[in-house]
Motif scaffolding. Structure first.
Motif, PDB file in Angstrom:
ATOM      1  N   ALA A   9      -8.849  36.749 -44.581  1.00  0.00           N
ATOM      2  CA  ALA A   9      -8.068  35.505 -44.677  1.00  0.00           C
ATOM      3  C   ALA A   9      -8.135  34.371 -44.805  1.00  0.00           C
ATOM      4  O   ALA A   9      -7.186  33.302 -44.990  1.00  0.00           O
ATOM      5  CB  ALA A   9      -6.890  36.608 -43.082  1.00  0.00           C
ATOM      6  N   GLU A  10      -8.719  34.071 -43.631  1.00  0.00           N
ATOM      7  CA  GLU A  10      -9.469  32.731 -43.683  1.00  0.00           C
ATOM      8  C   GLU A  10      -9.437  31.863 -44.853  1.00  0.00           C
ATOM      9  O   GLU A  10      -9.734  30.821 -45.004  1.00  0.00           O
ATOM     10  CB  GLU A  10     -10.275  32.585 -42.409  1.00  0.00           C
ATOM     11  CG  GLU A  10     -10.055  32.219 -41.045  1.00  0.00           C
ATOM     12  CD  GLU A  10      -9.175  31.499 -41.298  1.00  0.00           C
ATOM     13  OE1 GLU A  10      -9.202  30.376 -40.932  1.00  0.00           O
ATOM     14  OE2 GLU A  10      -8.725  31.987 -40.204  1.00  0.00           O
ATOM     15  N   GLU A  11     -10.671  32.402 -45.954  1.00  0.00           N
ATOM     16  CA  GLU A  11     -10.840  32.368 -47.048  1.00  0.00           C
ATOM     17  C   GLU A  11      -9.439  31.797 -47.359  1.00  0.00           C
ATOM     18  O   GLU A  11      -9.602  31.012 -48.734  1.00  0.00           O
ATOM     19  CB  GLU A  11     -11.497  32.376 -47.630  1.00  0.00           C
ATOM     20  CG  GLU A  11     -12.823  33.241 -47.719  1.00  0.00           C
ATOM     21  CD  GLU A  11     -14.553  34.290 -47.872  1.00  0.00           C
ATOM     22  OE1 GLU A  11     -15.470  34.018 -48.445  1.00  0.00           O
ATOM     23  OE2 GLU A  11     -13.400  34.988 -48.411  1.00  0.00           O
ATOM     24  N   LYS A  12      -8.663  32.949 -47.994  1.00  0.00           N
ATOM     25  CA  LYS A  12      -7.390  32.477 -48.836  1.00  0.00           C
ATOM     26  C   LYS A  12      -6.623  30.857 -47.789  1.00  0.00           C
ATOM     27  O   LYS A  12      -6.206  30.397 -48.848  1.00  0.00           O
ATOM     28  CB  LYS A  12      -6.369  33.738 -47.946  1.00  0.00           C
ATOM     29  CG  LYS A  12      -6.815  34.904 -48.688  1.00  0.00           C
ATOM     30  CD  LYS A  12      -6.278  36.436 -49.160  1.00  0.00           C
ATOM     31  CE  LYS A  12      -6.503  37.225 -49.800  1.00  0.00           C
ATOM     32  NZ  LYS A  12      -5.871  38.923 -49.127  1.00  0.00           N
ATOM     33  N   ARG A  13      -6.421  31.180 -46.695  1.00  0.00           N
ATOM     34  CA  ARG A  13      -5.550  29.270 -45.941  1.00  0.00           C
ATOM     35  C   ARG A  13      -6.595  28.112 -46.395  1.00  0.00           C
ATOM     36  O   ARG A  13      -6.230  27.599 -46.598  1.00  0.00           O
ATOM     37  CB  ARG A  13      -5.573  29.445 -44.558  1.00  0.00           C
ATOM     38  CG  ARG A  13      -4.934  30.909 -44.085  1.00  0.00           C
ATOM     39  CD  ARG A  13      -5.085  31.303 -41.921  1.00  0.00           C
ATOM     40  NE  ARG A  13      -5.912  30.593 -41.445  1.00  0.00           N
ATOM     41  CZ  ARG A  13      -4.836  29.825 -40.921  1.00  0.00           C
ATOM     42  NH1 ARG A  13      -3.211  30.449 -40.178  1.00  0.00           N
ATOM     43  NH2 ARG A  13      -4.736  28.967 -39.345  1.00  0.00           N
ATOM     44  N   ALA A  14      -7.589  28.433 -46.574  1.00  0.00           N
ATOM     45  CA  ALA A  14      -8.414  27.624 -47.126  1.00  0.00           C
ATOM     46  C   ALA A  14      -8.063  26.793 -48.070  1.00  0.00           C
ATOM     47  O   ALA A  14      -8.010  25.869 -48.871  1.00  0.00           O
ATOM     48  CB  ALA A  14      -9.999  27.463 -46.555  1.00  0.00           C
TER      49      ALA A  14
END
Length: 205
Positions: A9-14
């Motif tokens: 999820a964090e990679e997608k947000r970044a």
């Protein structure tokens, strides 16, 4: 063969934030659903959820114009959001350190002339839990300390580019309003009201 690991999820947000910062542009959801899978490897089905999470966290701005939602994120806003997050984390860490110190004192006091008690066992467990929380908070604080002067200066420079992009969209909106007045004989205040354009809408200085 092992399956390719999906993005967290964090990679997608970044990666989605990279789209905004690299283009300095404004998008609709349908635009992001085309761009994100192709350029950043974010599945089209998750684009809406990721985008909404960024809006909820104040990282991305969203404005409804007419029947459509428009999304944008300028570097200066991201910097302010990171600073606010850092302040919250540092406050939580300070509170945790104080609670940790108080519990340590309570445990030391409980040791004096006493055998193992239920109270001491509970305090020890809580102290251990607080130590874990403190380490997690320390790690997060370090992550948000990336906002050093050099990064701030880079973001200031990027903000100039972002301002130009915002004013370019302002040009587009004024042009559309002018066309609508000529084509349909609409009054400007009616156009503003129907499309949710504020009265003080103008270029960014």
């Amino acid at each position: 063969m092992s399956k390719k690991k999906g993005l967290s999820a964090e990679e997608k947000r970044a990666r989605m934030m990279e789209i905004f910062f690299e283009t300095k542009d404004v998008f609709q959801l349908k635009d992001m659903e085309k761009i994100a899978p192709k350029e950043k490897g974010i599945t089209a089905m998750s684009v809406k959820e990721v985008l909404q999470s960024l809006v909820d966290d104040g990282m991305v701005d969203c404005e409804r114009i007419g029947t459509s939602n428009y999304y944008w994120a300028f570097p200066s806003k991201a910097l302010h959001a990171r600073k606010r997050k850092l302040e919250v984390l540092e406050s939580q860490l300070s509170e945790g350190n104080q609670k940790h110190a108080n519990l340590q004192k309570s445990i030391e006091k409980a040791k004096i002339g006493r055998h193992e008690t239920e109270e001491r066992t509970l305090l020890a467990k809580e102290l251990s839990s607080l130590r874990d929380q403190r380490e997690q908070l320390k790690a997060e604080v370090e992550k948000y300390k990336e906002c050093d002067p050099q990064v701030v200066e880079e973001i200031r420079q990027a903000n100039e580019v972002a301002k130009e992009a915002a004013n370019r969209w302002t040009d587009n909106i004024f042009a559309i309003k002018s066309w609508a007045k000529r084509k349909f004989g609409l009054e400007e205040n009616k156009i503003d009201k129907n499309f949710g354009i504020p009265e003080d809408f103008d270029y960014i200085d």
